[in-house]
Design an enzyme around this catalytic site. Structure first.
Site, mmCIF file in Angstrom:
data_model
loop_
_atom_site.group_PDB
_atom_site.id
_atom_site.type_symbol
_atom_site.label_atom_id
_atom_site.label_comp_id
_atom_site.label_asym_id
_atom_site.label_seq_id
_atom_site.Cartn_x
_atom_site.Cartn_y
_atom_site.Cartn_z
ATOM 1 N N PRO A 317 20.982 13.540 4.341
ATOM 2 C CA PRO A 317 22.434 13.677 4.540
ATOM 3 C C PRO A 317 23.020 12.309 4.872
ATOM 4 O O PRO A 317 22.628 11.673 5.845
ATOM 5 C CB PRO A 317 22.547 14.646 5.724
ATOM 6 C CG PRO A 317 21.225 14.569 6.411
ATOM 7 C CD PRO A 317 20.200 14.200 5.392
ATOM 8 N N LEU A 318 23.966 11.838 4.078
ATOM 9 C CA LEU A 318 24.492 10.481 4.195
ATOM 10 C C LEU A 318 25.995 10.526 4.405
ATOM 11 O O LEU A 318 26.726 11.018 3.546
ATOM 12 C CB LEU A 318 24.183 9.672 2.929
ATOM 13 C CG LEU A 318 22.705 9.580 2.542
ATOM 14 C CD1 LEU A 318 22.575 9.085 1.110
ATOM 15 C CD2 LEU A 318 21.975 8.667 3.493
ATOM 16 N N GLN A 393 24.570 20.100 7.071
ATOM 17 C CA GLN A 393 24.179 19.459 8.331
ATOM 18 C C GLN A 393 25.389 19.364 9.254
ATOM 19 O O GLN A 393 26.478 18.974 8.822
ATOM 20 C CB GLN A 393 23.610 18.058 8.115
ATOM 21 C CG GLN A 393 23.004 17.497 9.413
ATOM 22 C CD GLN A 393 22.583 16.047 9.312
ATOM 23 O OE1 GLN A 393 23.411 15.170 9.111
ATOM 24 N NE2 GLN A 393 21.294 15.791 9.460
ATOM 25 N N CYS A 425 21.962 10.901 14.941
ATOM 26 C CA CYS A 425 23.007 9.982 14.495
ATOM 27 C C CYS A 425 23.289 8.955 15.593
ATOM 28 O O CYS A 425 23.611 9.317 16.723
ATOM 29 C CB CYS A 425 24.285 10.745 14.152
ATOM 30 S SG CYS A 425 25.636 9.666 13.616
ATOM 31 N N HIS A 506 13.074 10.526 11.751
ATOM 32 C CA HIS A 506 13.361 9.168 11.294
ATOM 33 C C HIS A 506 12.613 8.198 12.209
ATOM 34 O O HIS A 506 12.786 8.249 13.420
ATOM 35 C CB HIS A 506 14.870 8.918 11.342
ATOM 36 C CG HIS A 506 15.275 7.553 10.873
ATOM 37 N ND1 HIS A 506 16.549 7.062 11.045
ATOM 38 C CD2 HIS A 506 14.586 6.582 10.239
ATOM 39 C CE1 HIS A 506 16.619 5.840 10.546
ATOM 40 N NE2 HIS A 506 15.442 5.528 10.048
ATOM 41 N N ASP A 567 12.808 3.999 5.107
ATOM 42 C CA ASP A 567 12.318 2.879 4.290
ATOM 43 C C ASP A 567 11.499 3.308 3.074
ATOM 44 O O ASP A 567 10.671 2.538 2.585
ATOM 45 C CB ASP A 567 11.470 1.915 5.126
ATOM 46 C CG ASP A 567 12.284 1.224 6.205
ATOM 47 O OD1 ASP A 567 13.523 1.329 6.162
ATOM 48 O OD2 ASP A 567 11.684 0.583 7.091
ATOM 49 N N ARG A 590 18.523 5.253 2.132
ATOM 50 C CA ARG A 590 18.975 4.016 1.503
ATOM 51 C C ARG A 590 18.271 3.743 0.181
ATOM 52 O O ARG A 590 18.863 3.168 -0.740
ATOM 53 C CB ARG A 590 18.780 2.843 2.461
ATOM 54 C CG ARG A 590 19.762 2.812 3.607
ATOM 55 C CD ARG A 590 19.466 1.653 4.537
ATOM 56 N NE ARG A 590 18.126 1.763 5.110
ATOM 57 C CZ ARG A 590 17.446 0.750 5.628
ATOM 58 N NH1 ARG A 590 17.970 -0.457 5.622
ATOM 59 N NH2 ARG A 590 16.248 0.931 6.146
#
Length: 725
Positions: A317-318, A393, A425, A506, A567, A590
């Site tokens: 989710p970005l 989300q 976040c 993460h 990454d 990313r």
């Protein structure tokens, strides 16, 4: 705008370029060790049989991509470093009106501006000079609908005046054809469409008058003429109105909240009566109090089953970039699971249009994900035909907020795979309110949230996304994962597990933000811990007891799926994490923004050296999908251009494999100044925002005179938020 590159503005299919492939995955499914890099031969793009050598770069070369000498420019200066944390630096947030948001600690005194803040930038106004009245937007010239405001309406009612004075001319890009009309034979923009000539005509009537006739207009009795074809999870305005007026039915959350309050009162009484020297009467009273406990109103084991596996690479989710057109492009390229942008729980409960708009999904996202488990790993009871790719989300700072938001979403969105709680976040505005990564230091609150969301979500499973912890050097994800798997030791025997179906970790702390590399060693430790939970529940430690099976997540044997995040930039990274870190799958953020075809690489198990022509074709697809999602009128073009420029600020970081000396490429490697294999590739690699605008004009024409896009940091190639959690 930069004039240094003279690129012929042709359609992507007309631009010269060839795609090469470099194989970095052998037939056995194993991957090369991370410490080795493949030497790429200048005359052979396929690296399958290329010799391997140890990466002997010294410390001065660390973080630098090795470019073949023939592509290096005379200047030895490297490209500007991209600060992935620039958009999330601490400090008050300045809004477009110049005021400071009091929620971010700026209510008392305006803080001094700090470089790297996430400003709510103004992109200017991109609307028509004269606004056409809705009574004329979808009607032919001689048969308009009556205007509800009559003579008091201050909008334009003359179609010919609107075309001559009120709007810019038609676009000739994309072949001069409206993408919506070409695809669906219907354009929700009506007369406002910037490609209106492709679906309108001038007809001469019997009396000699010429009438402008609209083709593909919405039906006259359509209550929502702006509904976009191919888009699902569109919530009616009445639902949002009822939420804003507190008229919506959220009774499940209210009943559960009352139950929690009653249980809390009973627990407080028991704690106060619990004395070592209590007499027999007090002990009897204590047992009577315990007998008043009532079963919680939920069973996580009854929810719809989900599946995460090696064949389901997941798009993270970005915030900002995880919009519908980008997700649609990633699904087309092989993404198997997608999530909405992070929505704030309170605006969802209050019927905020902006938050509910984030829940829209494309029809490609409601197809079933890829599913091909081995005979030894068949998921009992899982029905892939009923599964979909899209999940929502949310985040919030109070249990009742996320509970009501979850109930509202599951009541009114027919296509949801899961509801994911963002607990990672790092944005100051979110963290300082106690939401996002602020929940990492509040395990009891986090557990209450997951339990409550499970109680009100119906058949939709609940998942969570974490970071390692708030501060560097003090990770607490293992304790949080244990709590999500089994519940607090104080409540485990009576209430069972919270029922969390999956956890994504993460590999960075909140303090670290996006600096340094993700800690996959710690992710692997957590994965091993979850595996031990799933396989040896009765033998964990002397103090841990197995939770009631009926309260476990509805997965194979109550298994809680575990996803790693951070990454991942190639299929080598992906399979290394799945095979060695032992995660069920990897969530990609990313890496997908820089090269969305990473999902295609994972599916094929090899590097794909996309040519500039192919990359530009993806840009064209994004534009077409953007015009379908946001409209082909002036306003929709402005939104499409804005989000395209945000995306181009990531894609310019892609280093073509054909000019690299070593593989695999790393997401944090930065190249020295270089030129591409052709002018178009050089243009696509530019980190000058004026060149991004130049690329956008290939498909969207010149920007509106008042449109404004300029990164606030000259040393940074983009300014956006990635809510990796």
């Amino acid at each position: 705008m930069s004039d240094e590159m003279n690129v012929d503005l042709k359609r992507p299919s007309e631009v010269d370029g060839a795609a090469g492939q470099a194989n970095g995955h052998d037939d056995s499914g194993t991957t090369a060790p991370a410490a080795k890099r493949v030497k790429v031969d200048n005359n052979n793009d396929n690296a399958e049989n290329a010799p391997k050598e140890i990466d002997a770069r010294d410390d001065r070369d660390r973080g630098m991509a090795k470019i073949k000498p023939e592509f290096l420019l005379a200047s030895a200066a490297s490209k500007a470093q991209v600060d992935d944390d620039a958009a999330e630096a601490s400090g008050a947030i300045d809004h477009a009106d110049g005021k400071v948001d009091a929620r971010d600690g700026g209510g008392k005194k305006k803080k001094k501006k700090q470089g790297g803040q996430n400003h709510n930038r103004s992109y200017g106004q991109f609307d028509d000079e004269l606004r056409l009245c809705n009574s004329r937007t979808y009607s032919n010239e001689f048969s308009p609908k009556p205007c509800r405001y009559g003579d008091r309406c201050n909008m334009c009612h003359d179609l010919r005046k609107y075309f001559s004075e009120g709007r810019r001319g038609d676009l000739t890009t994309l072949g001069g054809k409206c993408p919506m009309f070409a695809q669906y034979q219907r354009c929700p923009a009506g007369w406002k469409c910037r490609f209106i000539k492709s679906h309108s005509e001038e007809v001469e009537r019997e009396d000699g008058r010429k009438e402008l006739v609209l083709l593909g207009a919405p039906d006259a009795d359509d209550e929502e003429p702006d509904r976009k074809p191919g888009v699902v999870n569109v919530v009616h305005a009445d639902v949002k109105y009822n939420l804003s007026r507190r008229k919506a039915d959220l009774s499940k959350s209210e009943r559960y909240t009352k139950w929690v309050e009653k249980e809390t009162d009973l627990m407080r009484k028991i704690y106060n009566r619990k004395k070592p020297d209590c007499d027999e009467s007090e002990d009897t009273e204590l047992h009577e109090l315990r007998a008043q406990f009532v079963e919680p109103p939920f069973k996580a084991s009854e929810k719809r089953k989900i599946y995460f596996g090696r064949e389901t690479p997941t798009l993270a989710p970005l915030t900002t970039q995880g919009n519908l057109p980008f997700r649609r492009l990633c699904v087309e390229l092989g993404a198997q699971v997608t999530y909405s942008e992070m929505a704030l729980g309170m605006p969802v409960v209050q019927g905020g249009k902006g938050e509910w708009a984030l829940m829209k999904a494309h029809e490609s996202e409601i197809s079933s994900p890829r599913y091909s488990p081995s005979p030894d790993d068949i998921v009992q009871g899982y029905d892939n035909s009923k599964d979909i790719k899209f999940g929502a989300q949310i985040t919030g700072n109070q249990p009742w907020v996320v509970m009501k938001a979850t109930e509202a979403l599951t009541n009114h969105l027919p296509h949801l795979r899961v509801v994911d709680l963002n607990c990672g976040c790092p944005i100051d505005l979110v963290f300082q309110q106690g939401a996002g990564s602020g929940l990492l230091d509040a395990p009891p609150k986090l557990e209450k949230m997951i339990r409550g969301m499970n109680a009100v979500s119906g058949e939709v499973p609940i998942t969570a996304k974490l970071r390692m912890g708030v501060r560097d050097g003090k990770p607490n994800a293992t304790k949080l994962i244990e709590r999500l798997a089994f519940g607090s030791p104080d409540f485990r025997e009576r209430l069972g597990a919270p029922g969390c179906a999956a956890v994504t970790l993460h590999g960075r702390s909140r303090q670290q933000r996006y600096t340094k590399s993700a800690n996959w060693t710690y992710i692997a430790e957590c994965a091993a811990l979850i595996k031990s939970y799933n396989q040896q529940r009765d033998e964990l430690t002397d103090t841990i007891r197995e939770a009631d099976a009926s309260t476990q997540a509805n997965t194979t044997g109550g298994k809680m799926y575990f996803l790693g995040n951070g990454d991942c930039y190639s299929h080598i990274d992906y399979f290394d994490h799945v095979d060695n870190a032992k995660v069920d799958t990897v969530m990609i953020a990313r890496g997908a923004m820089i090269k969305p075809w990473i999902f295609e690489e994972i599916e094929k198990g090899q590097y794909l050296d996309k040519s500039a022509t192919e990359r530009l074709a993806y840009v064209e697809k994004f534009v077409r999908y953007g015009l379908e999602a946001w409209g082909s009128d002036e306003l929709g073009l402005g939104f499409t251009r804005r989000f395209l420029l945000e995306w181009l600020s990531f894609t310019c970081r892609y280093i073509p494999l054909g000019i690299l000396e070593h593989l695999p490429a790393k997401i944090n490697d930065r190249p020295p100044a270089y030129r591409g294999r052709n002018d178009l590739e050089t243009l696509l690699s530019s980190n000058d925002y004026r060149d991004w605008i130049k690329i956008s004009e290939m498909f969207l024409g010149p920007a509106h005179p008042s449109f404004n896009f300029q990164p606030k940091h000259k040393s940074s190639s983009y300014d956006t938020i990635e809510a990796e959690g």
